[in-house]
Design an enzyme around this catalytic site. Structure first.
Site, PDB file in Angstrom:
ATOM      1  N   GLU A  85      -0.715   4.853  -0.361  1.00 16.94           N
ATOM      2  CA  GLU A  85      -1.726   6.075  -0.590  1.00 16.94           C
ATOM      3  C   GLU A  85      -0.455   7.296  -0.432  1.00 16.94           C
ATOM      4  O   GLU A  85       0.287   7.315   0.568  1.00 16.94           O
ATOM      5  CB  GLU A  85      -2.631   5.952   0.466  1.00 16.94           C
ATOM      6  CG  GLU A  85      -3.704   5.199   0.214  1.00 16.94           C
ATOM      7  CD  GLU A  85      -3.736   3.745   0.739  1.00 16.94           C
ATOM      8  OE1 GLU A  85      -2.504   3.358   0.989  1.00 16.94           O
ATOM      9  OE2 GLU A  85      -4.946   3.272   0.859  1.00 16.94           O
ATOM     10  N   LYS A 124      -1.397   0.361 -25.355  1.00 12.46           N
ATOM     11  CA  LYS A 124      -1.545   0.919 -26.713  1.00 12.46           C
ATOM     12  C   LYS A 124      -0.213   0.825 -27.339  1.00 12.46           C
ATOM     13  O   LYS A 124       0.716   0.305 -27.118  1.00 12.46           O
ATOM     14  CB  LYS A 124      -2.461   2.099 -26.740  1.00 12.46           C
ATOM     15  CG  LYS A 124      -3.907   1.722 -26.252  1.00 12.46           C
ATOM     16  CD  LYS A 124      -4.800   2.667 -26.582  1.00 12.46           C
ATOM     17  CE  LYS A 124      -6.373   2.681 -26.017  1.00 12.46           C
ATOM     18  NZ  LYS A 124      -6.526   3.282 -24.630  1.00 12.46           N
ATOM     19  N   ASP A 177      -6.400  13.940 -24.998  1.00 13.69           N
ATOM     20  CA  ASP A 177      -6.659  12.325 -24.635  1.00 13.69           C
ATOM     21  C   ASP A 177      -5.863  11.865 -25.896  1.00 13.69           C
ATOM     22  O   ASP A 177      -6.125  11.488 -26.738  1.00 13.69           O
ATOM     23  CB  ASP A 177      -8.107  12.028 -24.497  1.00 13.69           C
ATOM     24  CG  ASP A 177      -8.183  10.392 -24.179  1.00 13.69           C
ATOM     25  OD1 ASP A 177      -7.102   9.845 -24.362  1.00 13.69           O
ATOM     26  OD2 ASP A 177      -9.389  10.030 -24.132  1.00 13.69           O
ATOM     27  N   THR A 197      -3.579   6.548 -21.805  1.00 18.41           N
ATOM     28  CA  THR A 197      -3.438   5.300 -21.325  1.00 18.41           C
ATOM     29  C   THR A 197      -1.813   4.767 -21.400  1.00 18.41           C
ATOM     30  O   THR A 197      -1.241   5.498 -22.093  1.00 18.41           O
ATOM     31  CB  THR A 197      -4.212   3.908 -22.116  1.00 18.41           C
ATOM     32  OG1 THR A 197      -3.744   4.178 -23.322  1.00 18.41           O
ATOM     33  CG2 THR A 197      -5.385   4.181 -21.891  1.00 18.41           C
ATOM     34  N   TYR A 208       0.886  -1.174  -0.218  1.00 18.53           N
ATOM     35  CA  TYR A 208      -0.074  -0.279  -0.152  1.00 18.53           C
ATOM     36  C   TYR A 208       0.843   1.041   0.017  1.00 18.53           C
ATOM     37  O   TYR A 208       1.949   1.186   0.809  1.00 18.53           O
ATOM     38  CB  TYR A 208      -0.912  -0.067   1.030  1.00 18.53           C
ATOM     39  CG  TYR A 208      -2.440  -0.418   0.823  1.00 18.53           C
ATOM     40  CD1 TYR A 208      -3.125   0.033  -0.234  1.00 18.53           C
ATOM     41  CD2 TYR A 208      -2.999  -1.638   1.583  1.00 18.53           C
ATOM     42  CE1 TYR A 208      -4.231  -0.322  -0.336  1.00 18.53           C
ATOM     43  CE2 TYR A 208      -4.027  -2.081   1.161  1.00 18.53           C
ATOM     44  CZ  TYR A 208      -4.868  -1.233   0.322  1.00 18.53           C
ATOM     45  OH  TYR A 208      -6.127  -1.781  -0.035  1.00 18.53           O
ATOM     46  N   ARG A 256      -1.145  -2.188 -18.604  1.00 21.62           N
ATOM     47  CA  ARG A 256      -2.577  -1.431 -18.784  1.00 21.62           C
ATOM     48  C   ARG A 256      -2.577  -0.635 -17.704  1.00 21.62           C
ATOM     49  O   ARG A 256      -2.409  -0.986 -16.602  1.00 21.62           O
ATOM     50  CB  ARG A 256      -3.340  -2.688 -18.492  1.00 21.62           C
ATOM     51  CG  ARG A 256      -4.821  -2.293 -18.734  1.00 21.62           C
ATOM     52  CD  ARG A 256      -5.595  -3.679 -19.318  1.00 21.62           C
ATOM     53  NE  ARG A 256      -5.269  -4.370 -20.405  1.00 21.62           N
ATOM     54  CZ  ARG A 256      -5.616  -3.992 -21.726  1.00 21.62           C
ATOM     55  NH1 ARG A 256      -6.503  -2.982 -21.616  1.00 21.62           N
ATOM     56  NH2 ARG A 256      -5.221  -4.185 -22.703  1.00 21.62           N
TER      57      ARG A 256
HETATM   58  N1  DSN Z   1     -10.983   0.323 -25.815  1.00 23.33           N
HETATM   59  C1  DSN Z   1     -10.009   1.148 -26.358  1.00 23.33           C
HETATM   60  C2  DSN Z   1      -9.967   1.103 -27.733  1.00 23.33           C
HETATM   61  O1  DSN Z   1      -9.869  -0.021 -28.169  1.00 23.33           O
HETATM   62  O2  DSN Z   1      -9.676   2.172 -28.543  1.00 23.33           O
HETATM   63  C3  DSN Z   1     -10.371   2.450 -25.916  1.00 23.33           C
HETATM   64  O3  DSN Z   1     -10.832   2.885 -24.581  1.00 23.33           O
END
Ligand code: DSN
Length: 422
Positions: A56, A231, A201, A228, A54, A237
Site C-alpha cells: 500500500e 487489449k 479513455d 487498460t 502487500y 489485464r
Molecule cells: N470489455 C471491453 C471490450 O470488449 O471492449 C471493454 O470493457
C-alpha cells in the site's frame, strides 16, 4: 517444461480447464478487438512471487516494510508508461479500466458534477455512465453522439451545445465500439470554453497510440488519459491513469486510487505491466501497431465488396462493426455462434440506431490485435474476412462449415501463438 507442473500434480480440475483454455486460444482465430496474446515474459511476471506482497502506498512511501524490489518494479512501470505516452505522471495501480475511470471521476469531480461522454449505443463504454452502473448514482452523465453513423463523424456542434448547457466538469473522449479517429482539438477547444477537464479513455487504442499508429490525445492538450493495459497494448489485464503535465491532478489521482478506492496494489500485475511496457518501447512494436491497422483495412475491403454495411463506413483503427442483420439477415447472436463453430471468435454488438436487443443485436464487432500478434498480415486478414462472410451465409450448411473450419485450422497451424515478440 510444463508451465503448469504444480497445478497438474495438485489440482486436476483447474489444470484441465487451464489446458482447455490454452488449446482454445491456440486453435481458434481471436477477433474480439479487446483481446490479445501476451508474451510468456508478461505471464511469468504476472505469475511471480510478487503476488505475495502487500505494498500500500507508492514507491518510497509505503505502509509496509520489505519494499526494495516492489519500489524498483513500480518505478520501472511508471517511467516506461510515461515514456510510451509522453505523460508527465503515471499511476499504474488501477486494477482495471473501470477502476481507472472511477478513480479519475472521483479525482476530478465532486458528487453531483457532470460528465459529458459518448453514448453507449454510439460506441461509448458502460463506465462512461450507463444507467446500470453505480457511478451513475454519484455523478450526472450527459451524452454526445455521432452526426452520421455511416461516416462516424462526431456531432461536435451538438457536443458544444450540450457542454455550454450542462457545464460538465469532465469531457470524455473514448470508446469501446467506434472505428474512427477523434478530433481531439475540437474536444479541447470546447472544454476550454466551459472550463472542463479533457479525459481520453483510450483503453481500446492504447497500443496503437504507443506504437504511433493513431493520434495521441496528449499531443492535442488533453489533461488525462485512462486506459487498460491489455487489449492493443498487449500487457496484463489491468488499468492505468496518465496525466499530461498537471502535478495537482496527478496528486489527486494518486490519492484517489489509494487510499481512495483501492487497497494493496497487485504488484505481480504491475511487474507484468512493466514488462509489457518494455516490449511496447521496442521499435518492433511500431510495426505491430501499423500492421494491426493494415489488417483491419484489409478486412474492411472484403466486407465492403460483399455489400455488408459497416458502421462508421469503415475503420481507422483496429476494429470494425458490421450490421450483419441489416445486410445478411443473420442476427448478431447467430453470427457470433456460427463463427465460433468454425473457430473464429468475436462478439455480437449493438449498433447505432439498434432495433433489436442487447442480447441479440444487429451487429458484430471484430478486430485485428490478436491475429496480428500471431504474425498474420493483409493476405490472412483478407482470407479470414472471406471465411467470415462465407460462414455467415452458410449458417445451416454443415458441410460448408466443416470446410471453413479446416481452413481456419490450417491458418492457426501456419501462425502459432508466439512466446515472445522482440
Ligand atoms: N470489455 C471491453 C471490450 O470488449 O471492449 C471493454 O470493457
Amino acid at each position: 517444461m510444463n508451465e503448469y507442473k504444480y497445478i497438474k500434480d495438485q489440482d486436476t480440475e483447474v489444470y484441465k480447464a487451464l489446458i482447455g483454455e490454452e488449446e482454445r486460444e491456440k486453435r481458434g482465430v481471436e477477433l474480439i478487438p479487446s483481446e490479445n496474446y501476451v508474451s510468456r515474459a508478461v505471464r511469468e511476471a504476472n505469475g511471480s512471487v510478487l503476488t505475495n506482497k502487500y505494498a500500500e502506498g507508492y514507491p518510497g512511501r509505503r505502509y509496509y516494510g520489505g519494499q526494495e524490489f516492489t519500489d524498483q518494479i513500480e518505478t520501472l512501470a511508471i517511467e516506461r508508461a510515461k515514456k510510451l505516452f509522453k505523460a508527465g505522471y503515471a499511476n499504474v495501480q488501477p486494477l482495471g479500466g473501470a477502476a481507472a475511470n472511477v478513480a479519475m471521476y472521483f479525482a476530478l469531480m465532486e458528487s453531483g458534477d457532470t460528465v459529458l461522454g459518448m453514448d453507449l449505443s454510439h460506441g461509448g463504454h458502460l463506465t462512461h455512465g450507463h444507467p446500470t452502473t453505480s457511478i451513475n448514482k454519484v455523478f450526472n452523465f450527459v451524452r454526445y453522439k455521432m452526426k452520421d453513423v455511416d461516416t462516424g463523424e462526431i456531432d461536435y456542434e451538438e457536443l458544444r451545445e450540450v457542454a455550454l448547457r450542462e457545464k460538465p466538469k469532465v469531457i470524455l473522449a473514448g470508446f469501446s465500439a467506434y472505428s474512427r479517429e477523434l478530433d481531439y482539438t475540437k474536444f479541447v477547444a470546447i472544454a476550454k470554453e466551459v472550463g472542463a477537464y479533457t479525459v481520453a479513455d483510450m483503453a481500446h487504442i492504447a497500443g496503437l497510440i504507443a506504437g504511433g499508429a493513431v493520434k495521441n490525445p496528449f499531443d492535442y492538450g488533453f489533461d488525462v488519459i485512462t486506459t487498460t493495459t491489455h487489449k492493443t497494448l498487449r500487457g496484463p489485464r489491468g488499468g492505468m491513469i496518465l496525466v499530461r503535465e498537471d502535478a495537482d491532478i496527478a496528486k489527486r489521482i494518486n490519492k484517489t486510487v489509494f487510499p481512495g478506492i483501492q487497497g494493496g496494489p497487485h504488484m505481480n500485475n504491475i511487474a507484468a505491466k512493466a514488462v509489457a511496457f518494455g516490449e511496447a518501447l521496442q521499435p518492433s512494436f511500431k510495426l505491430y501497431a501499423a500492421q494491426i491497422l493494415k489488417n483491419a483495412k484489409a478486412m474492411e475491403v472484403v466486407f465492403k465488396a460483399h455489400n455488408v454495411r459497416l458502421l462508421c463506413g469503415g475503420t481507422d483503427n483496429h476494429l470494425l462493426l458490421a450490421d450483419v442483420y441489416g445486410s445478411l439477415g443473420i442476427t448478431g447472436q447467430e453470427a457470433e455462434t456460427v463463427l465460433d463453430e468454425v473457430g473464429i471468435t468475436l462478439n455480437k454488438n449493438m449498433i447505432a440506431g439498434e432495433t433489436r436487443t442487447a442480447l441479440d443485436p444487429s451487429g458484430i464487432r471484430f478486430g485485428t490485435p490478436a491475429m496480428t500478434t500471431r504474425g498474420m498480415k493483409e493476405a490472412e486478414a483478407t482470407k479470414l474476412a472471406e471465411l467470415m462472410i462465407r460462414t455467415l451465409k452458410a449458417k445451416d450448411d454443415e458441410t460448408e462449415k466443416k470446410i471453413i473450419q479446416q481452413e481456419v485450422q490450417a491458418l492457426c497451424e501456419a501462425f502459432p501463438v508466439p512466446d515472445k515478440f522482440n
